[in-house]
Design a protein around this motif. Sequence first.
Motif, PDB file in Angstrom:
ATOM      1  N   LEU A   1      12.841   3.071   2.136  1.00 17.29           N
ATOM      2  CA  LEU A   1      11.502   2.852   2.657  1.00 17.29           C
ATOM      3  C   LEU A   1      10.555   3.857   2.015  1.00 17.29           C
ATOM      4  CD1 LEU A   1      12.325   2.216   6.422  1.00 17.29           C
ATOM      5  CD2 LEU A   1      11.780   0.524   4.651  1.00 17.29           C
ATOM      6  N   PRO A   2       9.310   3.494   1.799  1.00 19.83           N
ATOM      7  CA  PRO A   2       8.395   4.380   1.069  1.00 19.83           C
ATOM      8  C   PRO A   2       8.281   5.778   1.657  1.00 19.83           C
ATOM      9  CG  PRO A   2       7.430   2.203   1.299  1.00 19.83           C
ATOM     10  CD  PRO A   2       8.682   2.193   2.110  1.00 19.83           C
ATOM     11  N   HIS A   3       8.281   5.893   2.981  1.00 18.42           N
ATOM     12  CA  HIS A   3       8.130   7.207   3.607  1.00 18.42           C
ATOM     13  C   HIS A   3       9.448   7.979   3.663  1.00 18.42           C
ATOM     14  CE1 HIS A   3       9.175   4.356   6.809  1.00 18.42           C
ATOM     15  NE2 HIS A   3       9.744   5.362   7.436  1.00 18.42           N
ATOM     16  N   GLU A   4      10.530   7.359   3.169  1.00 23.62           N
ATOM     17  CA  GLU A   4      11.835   8.020   3.111  1.00 23.62           C
ATOM     18  C   GLU A   4      12.358   8.031   1.680  1.00 23.62           C
ATOM     19  OE1 GLU A   4      14.098   5.658   5.833  1.00 23.62           O
ATOM     20  OE2 GLU A   4      13.244   6.610   7.619  1.00 23.62           O
TER      21      GLU A   4
ATOM     22  N   ARG B   1       0.818  -1.211   0.000  1.00 25.28           N
ATOM     23  CA  ARG B   1       0.000   0.000   0.000  1.00 25.28           C
ATOM     24  C   ARG B   1       0.855   1.266   0.000  1.00 25.28           C
ATOM     25  NH1 ARG B   1      -5.323  -0.378   3.913  1.00 25.28           N
ATOM     26  NH2 ARG B   1      -6.258  -2.274   3.005  1.00 25.28           N
ATOM     27  N   CYS B   2       0.398   2.214  -0.791  1.00 29.74           N
ATOM     28  CA  CYS B   2       0.976   3.560  -0.802  1.00 29.74           C
ATOM     29  C   CYS B   2      -0.024   4.473  -0.104  1.00 29.74           C
ATOM     30  CB  CYS B   2       1.207   4.018  -2.240  1.00 29.74           C
ATOM     31  SG  CYS B   2       2.016   5.631  -2.406  1.00 29.74           S
ATOM     32  N   GLY B   3       0.488   5.475   0.605  1.00 30.64           N
ATOM     33  CA  GLY B   3      -0.359   6.297   1.471  1.00 30.64           C
ATOM     34  C   GLY B   3      -0.050   5.869   2.883  1.00 30.64           C
ATOM     35  N   PHE B   4      -1.008   5.284   3.588  1.00 28.06           N
ATOM     36  CA  PHE B   4      -0.696   4.680   4.881  1.00 28.06           C
ATOM     37  C   PHE B   4      -0.315   3.236   4.656  1.00 28.06           C
ATOM     38  CE2 PHE B   4      -1.764   2.237   8.679  1.00 28.06           C
ATOM     39  CZ  PHE B   4      -1.000   2.912   9.622  1.00 28.06           C
TER      40      PHE B   4
ATOM     41  N   GLU C   1       3.582   1.434   9.255  1.00 33.31           N
ATOM     42  CA  GLU C   1       2.682   2.313  10.002  1.00 33.31           C
ATOM     43  C   GLU C   1       3.074   3.787   9.817  1.00 33.31           C
ATOM     44  OE1 GLU C   1       1.729   1.191  13.985  1.00 33.31           O
ATOM     45  OE2 GLU C   1       1.623  -0.952  13.513  1.00 33.31           O
ATOM     46  N   LYS C   2       3.502   4.096   8.584  1.00 31.00           N
ATOM     47  CA  LYS C   2       3.880   5.453   8.206  1.00 31.00           C
ATOM     48  C   LYS C   2       3.113   5.878   6.960  1.00 31.00           C
ATOM     49  CE  LYS C   2       7.474   5.790  11.147  1.00 31.00           C
ATOM     50  NZ  LYS C   2       7.582   6.804  12.230  1.00 31.00           N
ATOM     51  N   GLU C   3       2.901   7.184   6.829  1.00 27.41           N
ATOM     52  CA  GLU C   3       2.333   7.745   5.602  1.00 27.41           C
ATOM     53  C   GLU C   3       3.464   7.971   4.601  1.00 27.41           C
ATOM     54  OE1 GLU C   3      -0.821   8.590   4.916  1.00 27.41           O
ATOM     55  OE2 GLU C   3      -1.823   8.528   6.871  1.00 27.41           O
ATOM     56  N   CYS C   4       3.192   7.660   3.327  1.00 30.57           N
ATOM     57  CA  CYS C   4       4.194   7.906   2.296  1.00 30.57           C
ATOM     58  C   CYS C   4       3.553   8.593   1.101  1.00 30.57           C
ATOM     59  CB  CYS C   4       4.875   6.602   1.869  1.00 30.57           C
ATOM     60  SG  CYS C   4       3.827   5.481   0.916  1.00 30.57           S
TER      61      CYS C   4
END
Length: 598
Positions: free
Chosen positions: A257-260, A137-140, A145-148
């Motif tokens: 990582l997606p959020h980074e 999943r993209c977003g949350f 457990e992070k938003e991206c």
Amino acid sequence: MVNYSNITSNIAGLVLLVFLCVQGSFAQSQMEIRVNLAGYPKEMPKTGLILSKVELGNPKLSLKTESGLLVKELTGSKTEASWEPFPFSYSIDFSEVKDLGAYYLELENAELKSPIFNIGAYPAWQEDVVSFIRTQRCGFNPLTEKECHQMDGLSFFGLFPDSTKVDARGGWHDAGDQLKYLITSSNTAARLLMTFQMNPEKFMDHVDDRGLEGSNGLPDILDEAKWGLEWILKLHPGPNELFHQVADDRDHRGFKLPHEDNADYGWGANNFRPVYFATGKPQGLSEYKSEATGIGNLAGRSAATLALGYQVFISFEGYQSFAQECLKAAMELYKMGKEKEGFQQGNSFSAPYRYEENTWADDMEWAAAELFKITKEKFLLEDARRYASIIKEWSWMERDSANHYEMYPYVNMGHYALWQVGKEEDKKLMIEYFEHNLDRIQERSKSNPYGVGHLFIWCSNNLAAAVSTQAMLYEEMTGSKKYRPLLIDHMNWLLGLNPWGTSMITGLPENADFPVDVHMPFWKLLNISVKGSLVDGPLWSSIHDQMLGIEISEEDEYDHLQPDHVKYMDDWKDYSTNEPTLDGSAELLMILTFLNNE
């Protein structure tokens, strides 16, 4: 008449087996036994394979229970074809054994045993596949457990000036990278929905709509399908608008990582990303351009998926308005597809690799048939027939090679949907198309000892799963079990009956050999192995040797097993054979659920 040649062969084989037994570890390197590591459903064909560097005559084996009790004595049969580095192969058939339990095969006089395998229904691994898709999943993202990617994105080639802000948040990351494609996501959502329709009782409710632990009254497979449907709706913000891709290969800046996300598209790292509008014309923001003749593939497949969304969610309390929104968008997208029949491919920026889909009539047929189920509008049934007459039996299954995602999806679900709603003459024709494909695969399967006929192009494991799925659907459509050997041979291939003796699904079966060192950031950065994902799969060496940027991080554990002409590496640096994929995993859903039913 005494057959002296057989006697001589058997004596030679016995002498050889005794010699190999004395040699100990030498025996292990000279011979291998291959079985389906998951096992065999009770009513399915059950075969194994001996691979040998020396001729064995008529090798004798014992089928034993896990505790060592003899069940049946067997004789291996030499196959007509073999692959290096084992020039001799011997098939083993124990299909008549149907007692449930755990077993192994033992080669007499050689101290060689197969891994333990089961006879009986597969475990509910479809739930593991759904869990893997959830981690994409993209977003949350429920794994981190992070938003991206909250800045997705800026429109290009659209109805408004380039760099106009649009909302393309959500959806799924495509693979080990963080691009998002309507091409693959639409098919993924559709497979989730169709699998639930076929077997609604097979799916649990363990997570909420954010993918976190805790039930919400909706089976987890539908939580995931809804996540995909909501993204398709975002990509269709108006009656004449459709976006089809977020980001491009500028994403490929090592593992992150997606959020980074450190990818920079011109607005700084972890910032805006391009969102490509489906124009029906060639596209590209740099050297490499995609091909396009229309948008029928994207609009049609998305319309079919949204129609399936309506069919499923209309019966769930509290989701009726969402279902109606799906139906409205499906009709709009179908209209767009009719106005611009043709295909739109994926876009690349700095490398020549892209999704090269060039079929579209199958997707429009699929949409028309699914919408006819709902509306009963006669023109939709006529449209479905017209599109079926365009695509006919055309499929990658008819080819000896194909480009990357050239004829996608890998099963013509339009034919299956038209079979569901059509008259007897329609049903007969759709069955003939499927049969024509499967006969072609069956003919090709005779050229190797593993009984598989799919192509070893990029994402070959998707093709193997597709063969099994099409054979399963054919059985539903006809009641005939004629392609069951083909069905199980391709699942055998994915689950260990292959040159490397490994499953191609991460974490499955438990306690077996499966992909570990995968091309995935969660593995490389967090040391987390996500169960339930299908990796790309083996490639013809002629393709593998030409792939850009492939290195091996450590000694190949399968080096002594590699055929000359086909390669597979369980190595994180080999993005071409060992990368888990979104839609490849979704390709497994129907067939795994079917095998869980026995």
